[in-house]
Design an enzyme around this catalytic site. Structure first.
Site, short mmCIF file in Angstrom:
data_model
loop_
_atom_site.label_atom_id
_atom_site.label_comp_id
_atom_site.label_asym_id
_atom_site.label_seq_id
_atom_site.Cartn_x
_atom_site.Cartn_y
_atom_site.Cartn_z
N SER A 12 44.89 34.92 35.15
CA SER A 12 44.79 34.35 36.49
C SER A 12 43.51 33.56 36.70
CB SER A 12 44.92 35.44 37.55
OG SER A 12 44.04 36.50 37.28
N HIS B 171 38.99 34.93 39.87
CA HIS B 171 39.77 33.85 40.48
C HIS B 171 38.86 32.77 41.04
CE1 HIS B 171 43.34 36.80 41.29
NE2 HIS B 171 43.07 36.64 40.01
#
Length: 286
Positions: free
Chosen positions: A207, A264
């Site tokens: 991610s 992230h």
């Protein structure tokens, strides 16, 4: 607009039907009168040839229902897509192999060799070794290997789907090696961000890399537009909204597991910076 003559007809000829057809087909054109002729102009020579061919078939115009349906290009098969996006496929294959040997994060014996920090489990507690000790021992792969670790089928599936979508775009626009370099760079920086802000912990997943690729395509497209990086606005909005939802702590509160928010954000920041540099260079070359 620059003008190329597509048709020259007598003044008494009625071109209204054909001009109406061009309007419906959204073909840019202009009609002018020159002495005893009316001339239809278009912006490019290739378009002029198409207009002439269309006029030969439909000089009085035609309804859209009468026009032939253009043949749709055949969509490449799965094998052809793999060949065209071989680096994307290799990264995903490595991710699947790691998921298998770690049993999606359940096999700590193999997992400890791929985590950012080495660890051992004693009773119900996990103890991490200093990450510099692993680097001094030559275990440099730990800087990027967490990107291949996934915890659960849903985690693996969602990240794999997004990497297939974003990775193929970069590989098609630049190269497979460029994609690999960006993936490793974003993986490295997002891992460091998570470790720096989250402290010793067991984290992993693509991610952080995905947000890096997203930011890269986003900023690159703003500076040097290219069809490969033209992401639908809904996709960009959804990814950014999901990032904000994760940062709010709602996911943790609902008991769906901890989210590596620093990875992230770090990946997105790194991707935007890389997109700024890459987009500026591409724009300068143009």
């Amino acid at each position: 607009m620059s003008r190329v003559e597509a048709l020259r007809c007598p003044l008494q000829e009625d071109l209204s039907g054909f001009v109406g057809l061009l309007r419906r087909l959204q073909v840019p054109h202009r009609v002018s009168e020159e002495r005893d002729s009316q001339v239809l102009w278009v912006p490019a020579g290739s378009l002029a040839e198409q207009v002439r061919a269309l006029y030969l078939r439909y000089p009085q115009g035609a309804d859209e229902a009468e026009l032939p349906t253009p043949a749709q290009p055949a969509r490449p098969g799965f094998v052809a897509q793999l060949r065209a996006s071989w680096m994307t496929a290799l990264v995903l294959l490595a991710t699947l192999v790691v998921a298998a040997i770690t049993l999606l994060g359940e096999n700590f014996t193999t997992l400890r060799w791929l985590s950012f920090q080495d660890f051992h489990i004693q009773g119900e507690y996990i103890y991490f070794q200093p990450w510099l000790a692993s680097l001094e021992a030559g275990q440099w792969w730990r800087l990027v290997s967490p990107m291949f670790i996934h915890f659960g089928v849903l985690h693996l599936t969602m990240n794999g789907m997004w990497y297939w979508e974003l990775g193929r775009r970069i590989e098609a626009r630049q190269s497979g090696w460029a994609l690999l370099g960006l993936s490793l760079l974003f993986g490295l920086l997002s891992n460091f961000a998570q470790f720096w802000f989250g402290g010793p912990s067991l984290f992993g997943g693509l991610s952080g890399v995905l947000y890096g690729l997203l930011g890269y395509c986003w900023i690159f497209q703003l500076l040097a537009p290219t069809p490969a990086y033209a992401l639908p606005r809904g996709v960009l909005a959804m990814m950014l909204i999901w990032l904000l939802v994760c940062l709010s702590g709602v996911i943790d509160t609902l008991g769906f597991g901890s989210i590596a928010n620093a990875a992230h954000v770090g990946g997105l920041a790194a991707g935007c910076a890389a997109g700024l540099i890459g987009g500026a260079l591409a724009r300068a070359r143009r």
